[in-house]
Design a protein around this motif. Structure first.
Motif, PDB file in Angstrom:
ATOM      1  N   SER A  16       0.827  -1.206   0.000  1.00 22.22           N
ATOM      2  CA  SER A  16       0.000   0.000   0.000  1.00 22.22           C
ATOM      3  C   SER A  16       0.864   1.260   0.000  1.00 22.22           C
ATOM      4  O   SER A  16       1.774   1.384   0.821  1.00 22.22           O
ATOM      5  N   GLU A  18      -0.182   4.091   0.926  1.00 21.87           N
ATOM      6  CA  GLU A  18      -0.673   4.930   2.024  1.00 21.87           C
ATOM      7  C   GLU A  18      -0.018   4.506   3.335  1.00 21.87           C
ATOM      8  O   GLU A  18      -0.019   3.316   3.658  1.00 21.87           O
ATOM      9  N   PRO A  19       0.508   5.440   4.117  1.00 20.52           N
ATOM     10  CA  PRO A  19       1.034   5.074   5.437  1.00 20.52           C
ATOM     11  C   PRO A  19      -0.099   4.518   6.305  1.00 20.52           C
ATOM     12  O   PRO A  19      -1.177   5.114   6.380  1.00 20.52           O
ATOM     13  N   GLU A  20       0.118   3.375   6.891  1.00 20.56           N
ATOM     14  CA  GLU A  20      -0.890   2.709   7.694  1.00 20.56           C
ATOM     15  C   GLU A  20      -0.243   2.103   8.930  1.00 20.56           C
ATOM     16  O   GLU A  20       0.973   2.096   9.060  1.00 20.56           O
TER      17      GLU A  20
END
Length: 103
Positions: A16, A18-20
């Motif tokens: 991903s 997106e930082p998660e």
């Protein structure tokens, strides 16, 4: 949850852009850290990690948010450092990157 589903979710997380945050839960000694490290190395070898850096932190013994934040900073690493233990050098590079970001 089966091991295959867990592995697929970790692979999705690493891919991903997106930082998660991903939380692995389970009893002590069931192989959470071992599995994470194996899947992470395979993803690195396949060029399947989207972000430039990550941090793996155990919550065991962390008693405050400040301790968690410091552990994230202390254990952050670049893709090139995957598979290596954090050292003084990785700490220095993390500090330099932080100072660069905050000016």
């Amino acid at each position: 949850m089966s091991a295959v589903l867990i592995e697929k979710e970790i692979e999705r997380f690493l891919a991903s852009p997106e930082p998660e945050v991903l939380c692995l839960r389970g009893h002590w000694g069931v192989g959470k850290t071992y599995s994470w490290e194996q899947i992470l190395r395979r993803a690195r070898d396949k060029n399947a990690i989207a972000l430039d850096s990550y941090a793996y932190v155990s919550l065991f013994g962390r008693d405050s948010l400040d301790q968690l934040k410091y552990a994230i900073f202390e254990n952050g690493m670049s893709l090139a450092d995957i598979g290596n233990e954090p050292t003084v050098e990785t700490f220095k590079s993390n500090a330099a990157a932080l100072f660069k970001r905050i000016g």
